[in-house]
Design a protein around this motif. Structure first.
Motif, short mmCIF file in Angstrom:
data_model
loop_
_atom_site.label_atom_id
_atom_site.label_comp_id
_atom_site.label_asym_id
_atom_site.label_seq_id
_atom_site.Cartn_x
_atom_site.Cartn_y
_atom_site.Cartn_z
N UNK A 1 -23.81 -27.15 -28.31
CA UNK A 1 -25.22 -27.47 -28.50
C UNK A 1 -25.68 -28.44 -27.43
N UNK A 2 -26.84 -28.13 -26.84
CA UNK A 2 -27.40 -29.00 -25.82
C UNK A 2 -27.11 -28.55 -24.39
N UNK A 3 -26.15 -27.65 -24.23
CA UNK A 3 -25.83 -27.16 -22.89
C UNK A 3 -26.79 -26.04 -22.50
N UNK B 1 -31.27 -20.17 -21.06
CA UNK B 1 -31.61 -20.94 -22.27
C UNK B 1 -31.17 -22.38 -22.00
N UNK B 2 -32.13 -23.27 -22.02
CA UNK B 2 -31.83 -24.69 -21.80
C UNK B 2 -31.63 -25.40 -23.12
N UNK B 3 -30.79 -26.41 -23.10
CA UNK B 3 -30.56 -27.26 -24.29
C UNK B 3 -30.35 -26.39 -25.52
N UNK B 4 -29.33 -25.55 -25.46
CA UNK B 4 -29.11 -24.57 -26.53
C UNK B 4 -29.01 -25.23 -27.90
N UNK B 5 -29.49 -24.49 -28.88
CA UNK B 5 -29.44 -24.90 -30.28
C UNK B 5 -28.63 -23.86 -31.06
N UNK B 6 -28.17 -24.24 -32.23
CA UNK B 6 -27.36 -23.30 -33.02
C UNK B 6 -28.14 -22.04 -33.38
N UNK B 7 -29.44 -22.17 -33.57
CA UNK B 7 -30.23 -20.99 -33.92
C UNK B 7 -30.39 -20.01 -32.76
N UNK C 1 -23.74 -14.68 -27.76
CA UNK C 1 -23.83 -16.12 -27.53
C UNK C 1 -23.56 -16.86 -28.83
N UNK C 2 -22.63 -17.77 -28.77
CA UNK C 2 -22.33 -18.63 -29.92
C UNK C 2 -22.52 -20.08 -29.50
N UNK C 3 -23.38 -20.77 -30.21
CA UNK C 3 -23.64 -22.18 -29.93
C UNK C 3 -22.98 -23.00 -31.03
#
Lengths: 112, 116
Positions: free
Chosen positions: B15-17, B79-85, B113-115
């Protein structure tokens, strides 16, 4: 964009003909009707496309009445491998690309 | 001939990457589409390109999502600052374009993609 309505799910048996109807009351004059098939863990696969009357290919037939407010995908003599989700789409583009909206689709389950 | 290819096939990120997903369309296809599909759900349209331009970006879920296409070919979805959703399968498709068969889209295998 024309909204489409399909049954959520359908059951059938091997060897039967399956007809899946899609409603698209707000279809525009230049809209085409397209159907896709999706198996689990795969991207959708184009099945058939039509504008009016009847279209048939090696996989399915597509029946479109004169008012074009609905369409019916007909799968002849289904087999277990036809178990999949089937999506109906309507739309058109003058440039070849457009905002494509897939609805929830119809989950077809074929039983032995 | 070669179909639509996507890379990576799987991506696990924290998360956040930021992540970058790539799509190589079928050669000669002028239209390119991005979708995402969450587990057991239908396809969600994200964006399409006609050539290198994206006429409609309204499907992108938030300003953390961006996409570009260069040379009328390869496209990247960032996708910036990835979130779990954001966890989902991201599917790319391409089509010939023109008036003959505007909707015959050919799909790639997707990027899962898995966050975490």
């Amino acid at each position: 964009l024309a909204k489409t309505t399909q049954p959520i799910s359908m059951d059938s048996y091997e060897g039967q003909e399956v007809n899946i109807t899609c409603s698209h009351n707000n279809i525009a004059t230049n809209d085409y009707i397209t159907w896709y098939q999706q198996f689990p863990s795969q991207g959708p696969r184009f099945i058939i496309q039509g504008y009016k009357t009847k279209v048939t290919n090696e996989v399915a037939s597509l029946f479109i009445p004169a008012d074009r407010k609905s369409s019916t995908l007909s799968l002849p003599r289904v087999s277990l491998s036809d178990t999949a989700v089937y999506y109906c789409l309507v739309g058109a583009s003058n440039t070849g690309g457009f905002k494509t909206i897939f609805g929830a689709g119809t989950r077809l389950f074929v039983k032995a | 001939g070669a179909g639509v290819s996507q890379s990576p096939s799987n991506k696990v990120t924290e998360k956040g990457k930021d992540v970058e997903l790539r799509c190589d369309p079928i050669s000669g296809h002028t239209a390119l589409y991005w979708y995402r599909q969450s587990l057991g759900q239908g396809l969600e349209f994200l964006i399409y390109f006609q050539g290198n331009s994206a006429p409609d970006k309204s499907g992108l879920p938030s300003d953390r999502f961006s996409a570009e296409r260069t040379g009328g070919s390869v496209s990247t979805l960032t996708i910036q600052r990835t979130q779990q959703e954001d966890s989902a399968v991201y599917l790319c498709a391409s089509s010939l374009g023109g008036l003959a068969k505007p909707y015959e889209q050919y799909f790639g295998p997707g990027t899962r993609l898995t966050v975490t």
